[in-house]
Design a protein around this motif. Structure first.
Motif, mmCIF file in Angstrom:
data_model
loop_
_atom_site.group_PDB
_atom_site.id
_atom_site.type_symbol
_atom_site.label_atom_id
_atom_site.label_comp_id
_atom_site.label_asym_id
_atom_site.label_seq_id
_atom_site.Cartn_x
_atom_site.Cartn_y
_atom_site.Cartn_z
ATOM 1 N N ASP A 191 0.806 -1.212 0.000
ATOM 2 C CA ASP A 191 0.000 0.000 0.000
ATOM 3 C C ASP A 191 0.848 1.274 0.000
ATOM 4 O OD1 ASP A 191 -0.926 -0.303 3.545
ATOM 5 O OD2 ASP A 191 1.013 -0.084 2.551
ATOM 6 N N GLY A 192 2.157 1.116 0.062
ATOM 7 C CA GLY A 192 3.049 2.270 0.049
ATOM 8 C C GLY A 192 3.200 2.981 1.373
ATOM 9 N N ASP A 193 2.563 2.466 2.409
ATOM 10 C CA ASP A 193 2.567 3.169 3.698
ATOM 11 C C ASP A 193 3.868 2.992 4.479
ATOM 12 O OD1 ASP A 193 -0.975 2.830 4.598
ATOM 13 O OD2 ASP A 193 0.098 4.196 3.249
ATOM 14 N N ASN A 194 4.585 1.925 4.220
ATOM 15 C CA ASN A 194 5.797 1.646 4.996
ATOM 16 C C ASN A 194 6.959 1.315 4.085
ATOM 17 O OD1 ASN A 194 4.821 1.607 7.941
ATOM 18 N ND2 ASN A 194 3.337 0.312 6.898
ATOM 19 N N THR A 195 8.111 1.825 4.477
ATOM 20 C CA THR A 195 9.342 1.576 3.737
ATOM 21 C C THR A 195 10.422 1.081 4.676
ATOM 22 O OG1 THR A 195 10.051 3.879 4.001
ATOM 23 C CG2 THR A 195 8.847 3.340 1.995
ATOM 24 N N TYR A 196 11.377 0.389 4.117
ATOM 25 C CA TYR A 196 12.517 -0.120 4.875
ATOM 26 C C TYR A 196 13.742 0.036 4.004
ATOM 27 C CZ TYR A 196 15.819 -3.321 6.975
ATOM 28 O OH TYR A 196 16.948 -3.857 7.530
ATOM 29 N N TYR A 197 14.851 0.445 4.649
ATOM 30 C CA TYR A 197 16.096 0.645 3.916
ATOM 31 C C TYR A 197 17.194 -0.219 4.502
ATOM 32 C CZ TYR A 197 13.679 4.560 1.846
ATOM 33 O OH TYR A 197 12.764 5.326 1.165
ATOM 34 N N GLY A 198 18.064 -0.723 3.625
ATOM 35 C CA GLY A 198 19.220 -1.457 4.084
ATOM 36 C C GLY A 198 20.099 -0.582 4.959
ATOM 37 N N ASP A 199 20.935 -1.235 5.763
ATOM 38 C CA ASP A 199 21.712 -0.528 6.778
ATOM 39 C C ASP A 199 22.530 0.627 6.216
ATOM 40 O OD1 ASP A 199 22.438 -3.466 8.807
ATOM 41 O OD2 ASP A 199 20.740 -2.087 8.768
ATOM 42 N N SER A 200 23.138 0.433 5.074
ATOM 43 C CA SER A 200 24.016 1.474 4.533
ATOM 44 C C SER A 200 23.294 2.366 3.543
ATOM 45 C CB SER A 200 25.233 0.835 3.877
ATOM 46 O OG SER A 200 24.842 0.006 2.800
ATOM 47 N N MET A 201 21.984 2.223 3.440
ATOM 48 C CA MET A 201 21.233 2.929 2.403
ATOM 49 C C MET A 201 20.427 4.119 2.918
ATOM 50 S SD MET A 201 22.188 0.905 0.051
ATOM 51 C CE MET A 201 22.767 -0.796 -0.098
ATOM 52 N N LYS A 202 20.367 4.272 4.225
ATOM 53 C CA LYS A 202 19.508 5.316 4.769
ATOM 54 C C LYS A 202 20.079 6.690 4.460
ATOM 55 C CE LYS A 202 18.024 2.224 8.448
ATOM 56 N NZ LYS A 202 18.048 1.913 9.881
ATOM 57 N N GLY A 203 19.188 7.590 4.030
ATOM 58 C CA GLY A 203 19.578 8.975 3.836
ATOM 59 C C GLY A 203 19.664 9.422 2.393
ATOM 60 N N ARG A 204 20.214 8.588 1.510
ATOM 61 C CA ARG A 204 20.391 9.002 0.121
ATOM 62 C C ARG A 204 19.464 8.285 -0.854
ATOM 63 N NH1 ARG A 204 24.673 7.793 -2.440
ATOM 64 N NH2 ARG A 204 25.347 6.033 -1.135
ATOM 65 N N PHE A 205 18.736 7.297 -0.351
ATOM 66 C CA PHE A 205 17.846 6.504 -1.193
ATOM 67 C C PHE A 205 16.405 6.695 -0.741
ATOM 68 C CE2 PHE A 205 21.017 3.895 -3.379
ATOM 69 C CZ PHE A 205 22.127 4.069 -2.568
ATOM 70 N N THR A 206 15.512 6.837 -1.704
ATOM 71 C CA THR A 206 14.089 6.961 -1.396
ATOM 72 C C THR A 206 13.302 6.077 -2.340
ATOM 73 O OG1 THR A 206 14.396 9.267 -0.702
ATOM 74 C CG2 THR A 206 12.148 8.530 -1.132
ATOM 75 N N ILE A 207 12.571 5.144 -1.761
ATOM 76 C CA ILE A 207 11.721 4.261 -2.561
ATOM 77 C C ILE A 207 10.290 4.779 -2.496
ATOM 78 C CG2 ILE A 207 11.293 2.656 -0.649
ATOM 79 C CD1 ILE A 207 11.372 0.363 -2.729
ATOM 80 N N SER A 208 9.592 4.666 -3.618
ATOM 81 C CA SER A 208 8.192 5.061 -3.679
ATOM 82 C C SER A 208 7.498 4.212 -4.741
ATOM 83 C CB SER A 208 8.054 6.554 -3.991
ATOM 84 O OG SER A 208 8.627 6.847 -5.257
ATOM 85 N N ARG A 209 6.182 4.260 -4.724
ATOM 86 C CA ARG A 209 5.441 3.484 -5.725
ATOM 87 C C ARG A 209 4.168 4.210 -6.115
ATOM 88 N NH1 ARG A 209 4.307 -2.133 -3.190
ATOM 89 N NH2 ARG A 209 2.983 -2.468 -5.047
ATOM 90 N N ASP A 210 3.708 3.897 -7.317
ATOM 91 C CA ASP A 210 2.443 4.417 -7.816
ATOM 92 C C ASP A 210 1.647 3.199 -8.279
ATOM 93 O OD1 ASP A 210 0.351 5.455 -9.356
ATOM 94 O OD2 ASP A 210 1.524 7.179 -9.981
ATOM 95 N N ASN A 211 0.700 2.777 -7.477
ATOM 96 C CA ASN A 211 -0.048 1.560 -7.810
ATOM 97 C C ASN A 211 -0.910 1.748 -9.048
ATOM 98 O OD1 ASN A 211 1.140 0.147 -5.765
ATOM 99 N ND2 ASN A 211 -0.640 0.175 -4.413
ATOM 100 N N ALA A 212 -1.351 2.957 -9.299
ATOM 101 C CA ALA A 212 -2.143 3.203 -10.503
ATOM 102 C C ALA A 212 -1.299 3.021 -11.763
ATOM 103 C CB ALA A 212 -2.730 4.603 -10.455
#
Length: 115
Positions: A53-74
């Motif tokens: 549903d796009g409500d929650n994200t998780y990042y790998g240990d060394s990935m926080k800060g410079r990476f942003t995941i998002s989705r458009d289900n439509a």
């Protein structure tokens, strides 16, 4: 089933990229979507994942800060925004879709950041 990544390329250090992964052939909104990457000579590692549903994200240990995941289900598309790119970000970036109904991978898109 298809997952088609795009948006990779050669980017100078400090630059930004947005990767896209377009899905087809399955019910996209039922799947957790993830980005992984694999650098030459290294194991594939998780960059980030996002719930169906796009409500929650998780990042790998060394990935926080410079990476942003998002989705458009439509649009049945998941994105990965990468900022402040570094040479160590050089890798093939893969899209993954996972649920109780299946586990699918894309063919990958190359990101190269010269040193």
């Amino acid at each position: 089933v298809q997952l088609v990544e795009s948006g990779g390329g050669l980017v100078q250090p400090g630059g930004s990229l947005r990767l896209s992964c377009a899905a087809s052939g399955f019910t996209f909104s039922r799947y957790v979507m993830s980005w992984y990457r694999q650098a030459p000579g290294k194991e594939r590692e998780l960059v980030a994942h996002i719930t169906n549903d796009g409500d929650n994200t998780y990042y790998g240990d060394s990935m926080k800060g410079r990476f942003t995941i998002s989705r458009d289900n439509a649009k049945k598309t998941v994105y990965l925004q990468i900022s402040s790119l570094k040479p160590e970000d050089t890798a093939v970036y893969y899209c993954n879709a996972r649920s109780r109904w299946g586990d699918y991978w894309g063919q990958g898109t190359q990101v190269t950041v010269p040193s």
